[in-house]
Design a protein around this motif. Structure first.
Motif, PDB file in Angstrom:
ATOM      1  N   THR A  42       0.833  -1.191   0.000  1.00 19.92           N
ATOM      2  CA  THR A  42       0.000   0.000   0.000  1.00 19.92           C
ATOM      3  C   THR A  42       0.862   1.232   0.000  1.00 19.92           C
TER       4      THR A  42
ATOM      5  N   THR B 128      -5.398   1.316  -0.644  1.00 20.55           N
ATOM      6  CA  THR B 128      -5.497  -0.107  -0.904  1.00 20.55           C
ATOM      7  C   THR B 128      -4.554  -0.448  -2.059  1.00 20.55           C
TER       8      THR B 128
ATOM      9  N   ARG C 100      -5.396  -1.706  -4.816  1.00 20.55           N
ATOM     10  CA  ARG C 100      -6.033  -1.226  -6.048  1.00 20.55           C
ATOM     11  C   ARG C 100      -5.854   0.282  -6.200  1.00 20.55           C
TER      12      ARG C 100
ATOM     13  N   LYS D 234      -2.357   1.062  -7.271  1.00 20.07           N
ATOM     14  CA  LYS D 234      -2.161   0.746  -8.687  1.00 20.07           C
ATOM     15  C   LYS D 234      -2.733   1.852  -9.569  1.00 20.07           C
ATOM     16  N   THR D 235      -3.905   2.356  -9.197  1.00 22.02           N
ATOM     17  CA  THR D 235      -4.516   3.451  -9.961  1.00 22.02           C
ATOM     18  C   THR D 235      -3.648   4.706  -9.891  1.00 22.02           C
TER      19      THR D 235
END
Length: 208
Positions: free
Chosen positions: A3, A13, A15, A18-19
């Protein structure tokens, strides 16, 4: 995936991280090719494939995004240079380092210049936070070259009185100036010549 911290201090998170990385990577590529000033947030949204709300979830505005790009590109450049220079302890080794940089820049015929130098030109007069971050990155790069020169000194290839830090500064200056000349000429020959002159001077110190 680990993270990362979000702008509001909360942990992202996997995700979300990653974004965020996708946004920064897209912005870095755009700013390198077309410049910081002409790259808009809408350009970044289109290139990264995220929504406007996603971008603003991670970045309060363009300044925050530019600072993240500086960190992203800086990490890549310093890691590359750390790997390239870690075991260099001879003038021929420095010349091989020079050859690799010139050959890599020749792929684009000198276009776009140094990633860090391009950012410095675009932000130094407008964002003091980004300017200081870039200054630190150039200091790190200079420090890596100073480490090489000290190893040369330890091996007797440079005299004890050689001004290591000044020589490293001159070498970085020759490199960055070479990048700029190659960028405007669309030819890496001036870049090669600039670095060669600096290396020739360094080598001449051992002959004295």
């Amino acid at each position: 995936m680990t993270t990362a911290d979000s702008p509001n201090g909360r942990r992202l998170t996997a995700r979300g991280a990653k974004t965020r990385l996708r946004i920064v990577a897209a912005a870095a590529n755009l700013m390198y090719i077309q410049g910081v000033g002409t790259t808009t947030l809408d350009d970044v949204i289109a290139a990264s494939g995220v929504s406007k709300s996603q971008l603003y979830h991670h970045f309060a505005g363009k300044d925050a995004l530019v600072r993240a790009v500086v960190d992203h590109i800086g990490e890549q450049v310093i890691e590359r240079e750390r790997d390239a220079l870690a075991h260099v302890s001879t003038i021929p080794g420095l010349r091989r380092w020079r050859d690799a940089l010139v050959q890599n820049n020749a792929v684009r015929h000198g276009a776009y210049g140094c990633a860090l130098g391009s950012l410095a030109s675009g932000v130094s007069d407008h964002d003091d936070v980004a300017r200081r971050a870039l200054s630190q990155l150039f200091n790190e790069w200079q420090g890596l070259l100073a480490g090489v020169l000290r190893r040369l000194q330890d091996r007797g290839a440079l005299p004890p009185e050689a001004p290591i830090d000044q020589l490293a500064t001159g070498l970085v200056g020759a490199l960055q100036g070479g990048y700029m000349l190659a960028q405007t000429a669309r030819d890496v020959t001036p870049m090669a010549t600039s670095i060669d002159m600096a290396l020739t001077y360094i080598e001449s110190l051992s002959a004295r």
